[in-house]
Design an enzyme around this catalytic site. Structure first.
Site, PDB file in Angstrom:
ATOM      1  N   PRO A   1       0.770  -1.248   0.000  1.00 43.56           N
ATOM      2  CA  PRO A   1       0.000   0.000   0.000  1.00 43.56           C
ATOM      3  C   PRO A   1       0.802   1.300   0.000  1.00 43.56           C
ATOM      4  O   PRO A   1       0.772   2.065   0.967  1.00 43.56           O
ATOM      5  CB  PRO A   1      -0.825  -0.139   1.281  1.00 43.56           C
ATOM      6  N   CYS A   2       1.470   1.608  -1.097  1.00 47.15           N
ATOM      7  CA  CYS A   2       2.242   2.847  -1.177  1.00 47.15           C
ATOM      8  C   CYS A   2       1.341   4.083  -1.089  1.00 47.15           C
ATOM      9  O   CYS A   2       1.823   5.167  -0.762  1.00 47.15           O
ATOM     10  CB  CYS A   2       3.109   2.866  -2.424  1.00 47.15           C
TER      11      CYS A   2
END
Length: 184
Positions: free
Chosen positions: A148-149
């Site tokens: 989850p950047c």
């Protein structure tokens, strides 16, 4: 053909699936999900399998053996608001070194509905002065959404950058309850 032993040594399957943020290009090897790409419209999707084949040194085939069934199911649940943590095998072969270290730390320690600053993530991997390098790692993330950047933000609360575009980042953070849903 055995999915692990194509003529190039590795075979990857791919598909384009619809999501809450538009079409996503997904690819998996026998080791796990290897690629997620945003904005997989008709023009881009023609080039994506060839590019992936070059990156992996692999034979890339359209979905055929079911490697993508579970990633697709979990992404559908995520975008429906019914999944908060992905439980998928990941193939990390498209990232190495510092980038891989940062992405693994992000994946392991920043849960759904939370955010972390670039500098804090750098500190967590033992490189407190490497906030910009963390930003570069986020931009090179081969597995966005799943790794989850979008949960990495600036220390002052700004969104920072995002390979899928800032509107996509806003929508993902709104889905997770970090930001309010847009009014229109």
């Amino acid at each position: 053909m055995d999915i692990e032993d194509g003529p190039g040594g590795v075979t990857a399957e791919w598909a384009v699936v619809e999501s809450g943020i538009g079409p996503l290009f997904l690819a998996a090897t026998a080791r796990g999900l290897v690629r997620v790409e945003f904005h997989a419209g008709a023009g881009r999707r023609e080039r994506m399998p060839e590019r992936l084949a070059e990156q992996l040194g692999a034979v890339v085939v359209e979905r055929s053996t079911g490697l993508l069934a579970e990633p697709v199911r979990q992404l559908d649940r995520y975008f429906a608001g019914a999944l908060r943590a992905f439980d998928l095998p990941l193939d990390w072969s498209l990232t190495t070194g510092f980038n891989r270290q940062v992405l693994r730390e992000l994946d392991a320690t920043v849960p759904y509905g939370t955010v972390v600053g670039y500098g804090e993530l750098a500190r967590r991997v033992g490189q407190p002065g490497a906030a910009q390098a963390v930003g570069a790692a986020m931009g090179a993330n081969p597995l966005p959404v799943v790794v989850p950047c979008h949960r990495v933000v600036e220390s002052d609360g700004g969104l920072g950058g995002f390979g899928g575009g800032l509107e996509t980042k806003r929508r993902l953070l709104a889905l997770e309850g970090v930001l309010p849903e847009p009014l229109f």
